[in-house]
Design a protein around this motif. Structure first.
Motif, PDB file in Angstrom:
ATOM      1  N   GLN A 188       0.832  -1.205   0.000  1.00 13.56           N
ATOM      2  CA  GLN A 188       0.000   0.000   0.000  1.00 13.56           C
ATOM      3  C   GLN A 188       0.870   1.261   0.000  1.00 13.56           C
ATOM      4  N   TRP A 189       1.868   1.284   0.860  1.00 11.65           N
ATOM      5  CA  TRP A 189       2.728   2.458   1.004  1.00 11.65           C
ATOM      6  C   TRP A 189       3.495   2.727  -0.291  1.00 11.65           C
ATOM      7  N   THR A 190       4.021   1.672  -0.917  1.00  8.07           N
ATOM      8  CA  THR A 190       4.769   1.839  -2.159  1.00  8.07           C
ATOM      9  C   THR A 190       3.892   2.452  -3.243  1.00  8.07           C
ATOM     10  N   GLY A 191       2.676   1.945  -3.370  1.00  9.52           N
ATOM     11  CA  GLY A 191       1.748   2.501  -4.357  1.00  9.52           C
ATOM     12  C   GLY A 191       1.462   3.967  -4.113  1.00  9.52           C
ATOM     13  N   GLU A 192       1.314   4.339  -2.861  1.00  7.95           N
ATOM     14  CA  GLU A 192       1.048   5.730  -2.511  1.00  7.95           C
ATOM     15  C   GLU A 192       2.225   6.627  -2.875  1.00  7.95           C
ATOM     16  N   GLN A 193       3.447   6.150  -2.626  1.00  9.35           N
ATOM     17  CA  GLN A 193       4.624   6.966  -2.922  1.00  9.35           C
ATOM     18  C   GLN A 193       4.783   7.203  -4.424  1.00  9.35           C
ATOM     19  N   ILE A 194       4.536   6.167  -5.215  1.00  8.41           N
ATOM     20  CA  ILE A 194       4.654   6.316  -6.666  1.00  8.41           C
ATOM     21  C   ILE A 194       3.570   7.260  -7.185  1.00  8.41           C
ATOM     22  N   ALA A 195       2.367   7.149  -6.622  1.00  5.85           N
ATOM     23  CA  ALA A 195       1.276   8.042  -7.027  1.00  5.85           C
ATOM     24  C   ALA A 195       1.599   9.496  -6.695  1.00  5.85           C
ATOM     25  N   LYS A 196       2.248   9.723  -5.563  1.00  2.00           N
ATOM     26  CA  LYS A 196       2.591  11.085  -5.140  1.00  2.00           C
ATOM     27  C   LYS A 196       3.851  11.611  -5.821  1.00  2.00           C
ATOM     28  N   GLY A 197       4.657  10.704  -6.390  1.00  2.00           N
ATOM     29  CA  GLY A 197       5.890  11.129  -7.040  1.00  2.00           C
ATOM     30  C   GLY A 197       7.086  11.193  -6.111  1.00  2.00           C
ATOM     31  N   THR A 198       6.927  10.779  -4.864  1.00  2.00           N
ATOM     32  CA  THR A 198       8.089  10.745  -3.965  1.00  2.00           C
ATOM     33  C   THR A 198       9.009   9.578  -4.303  1.00  2.00           C
ATOM     34  N   MET A 199       8.481   8.586  -5.039  1.00  2.00           N
ATOM     35  CA  MET A 199       9.297   7.533  -5.638  1.00  2.00           C
ATOM     36  C   MET A 199       8.996   7.515  -7.134  1.00  2.00           C
ATOM     37  N   GLN A 200      10.052   7.459  -7.950  1.00  2.00           N
ATOM     38  CA  GLN A 200       9.866   7.434  -9.399  1.00  2.00           C
ATOM     39  C   GLN A 200       9.461   6.054  -9.912  1.00  2.00           C
ATOM     40  N   ASN A 201       9.873   5.016  -9.193  1.00  2.00           N
ATOM     41  CA  ASN A 201       9.548   3.634  -9.550  1.00  2.00           C
ATOM     42  C   ASN A 201       9.763   2.772  -8.308  1.00  2.00           C
ATOM     43  N   VAL A 202       9.516   1.487  -8.417  1.00  6.00           N
ATOM     44  CA  VAL A 202       9.605   0.629  -7.228  1.00  6.00           C
ATOM     45  C   VAL A 202      11.033   0.484  -6.723  1.00  6.00           C
ATOM     46  N   ARG A 203      12.026   0.777  -7.560  1.00  8.78           N
ATOM     47  CA  ARG A 203      13.436   0.708  -7.145  1.00  8.78           C
ATOM     48  C   ARG A 203      13.856   1.950  -6.378  1.00  8.78           C
ATOM     49  N   HIS A 204      13.072   2.989  -6.464  1.00 10.45           N
ATOM     50  CA  HIS A 204      13.471   4.289  -5.926  1.00 10.45           C
ATOM     51  C   HIS A 204      13.144   4.387  -4.430  1.00 10.45           C
TER      52      HIS A 204
END
Length: 383
Positions: A188-204
């Motif tokens: 859940q948290w990973t999906g939220e970060q990618i949606a917000k742009g705080t992570m560019q991809n799952v490796r970030h």
């Protein structure tokens, strides 16, 4: 049976005088198992996941020998120890792949703060919830592994005041990473970060430790410890890895070691309090490594990194003996006695040695260690 283990090894290339030079485009084109980093001055190789430490030693040393042999064909080039640009040129980014848009983002966002060399240690854990529990424990104890591995006291030809300048400057991303309560929480948290742009991809996800797998965050099967500076001595690296594996076995045998369960901090604020302790301990170890004064996650008491590691070493040694890998764990005692690489370098500097001279000596020791291990490995292969 032991857990599987693999390494991602980042290392600098450069001249025989210690100046770091970008060669990764040529290396990646010529050698199969090497991959480029955004800056061309370091290159990475990955070892296969193996259980036996003897096999891991071969996997660590042989690619490095191959790399060293190849770059000699390009000129007066060799491998440079340390985890930062010790002798200079941190003011400029040397792109390894100018057409890569992700590299555009990294250069523009972080600059040369990410041009570091390190060791990532991966430990195989098949059950996702056991993996998340291990992630919580090792997140709290990751500073101890940085304390053992610190090797970046210099930057641009000067002493920085940190034993791990790399971890002090590295842009941990996102800035707030929780203690994941479950695999579902991580997804859940990973999906939220990618949606917000705080992570560019799952490796970030650039934190001290993270769950890893071939289809993260959904399929995860290993713990990746990312905090360690480059450990150029393979025997010392295997010792640090053995301490990590033994601690994970200890947790698997006693799940109550989970910080969310065993910590005596107030239950209502425990998760955030633990994060604050972890972050403060990472900062303290980046500065003072084995001499750092830390707070223990269990009860908040003050304890030095060296003392904490000694306690863990005593706790896990019987388990390592039972599983027949204690001989690979024992070099931890030497690191505690003589200091990590940063401490040894700073001692030479305090005695009047110039930084370039210190790096050149470390380069020579690196070659001698490889030569000794090559002879031993060849003898084993012949036998």
């Amino acid at each position: 049976m032991l857990l599987s283990k693999g390494f991602e090894v980042e290392v600098y290339s450069g001249t025989s005088q210690g100046d770091i030079v970008g060669l990764s485009d040529k290396i990646v084109a010529a050698l199969n198992r090497f991959v480029r980093e955004p800056d061309s001055r370091n290159v990475e190789y990955t070892t296969a996941p193996l259980c036996r430490y003897e096999q891991l030693l071969c996997e660590l040393v042989l690619p490095r020998l191959q790399l060293r042999q190849y770059i000699k064909t390009l000129g007066d080039y060799t491998l440079i120890p340390g985890s930062t640009l010790s002798l200079g040129n941190s003011d400029r980014f040397y792109r390894s792949d100018p057409s890569n848009p992700y590299h555009d983002y990294i250069q523009n966002t972080y600059g040369t703060n990410i041009v570091t060399a390190s060791i990532h240690i991966n430990i195989g854990i098949g059950d996702p919830e056991v993996l998340m529990r291990a992630n919580r424990l090792i997140r709290m104890e990751a500073p101890l592994f940085l304390a053992l591995s610190a090797s970046s006291p210099f930057l641009d030809g000067r002493v920085t005041g940190f034993h791990s300048t790399r971890w002090q400057q590295f842009p941990k991303t996102p800035t707030h990473v929780p203690l994941f309560e479950s695999h579902g929480h991580f997804i859940q948290w990973t999906g939220e970060q990618i949606a917000k742009g705080t992570m560019q991809n799952v490796r970030h996800l650039w934190s001290a430790v993270r769950p890893n797998g071939d289809r993260r965050p959904y399929d995860i099967n290993r713990l990746e410890l990312r905090i360690c500076d480059l450990i150029i001595d393979p025997i010392a690296l295997l010792a640090v890895t053995a301490l990590l594996e033994a601690r994970i076995w200890q947790l698997m045998e006693d799940p109550s070691l989970d910080p969310l369960i065993q910590s005596e901090l107030p239950a209502s604020t425990r998760a955030e309090d633990l994060l604050a302790i972890a972050d403060a301990n990472e900062a303290a170890v980046a500065r003072d490594s084995l001499d750092a004064e830390l707070r223990h996650w269990q009860d908040g008491r003050t304890i030095s990194a060296r003392e904490w590691i000694e306690i863990l070493y005593q706790e896990v040694t019987p388990l390592a003996k039972k599983r027949a890998f204690s001989c690979f764990l024992s070099p931890i005692k030497k690191i505690l006695r003589v200091g990590n690489e940063a401490q040894q370098w700073l001692k030479l500097y305090a005695g009047g040695r110039e930084i370039r001279s210190i790096i050149l000596q470390a380069m020579q020791e690196m070659v001698e260690t490889e030569r000794e291990l090559e002879d031993q490995l060849c003898q084993q292969l012949v036998a």
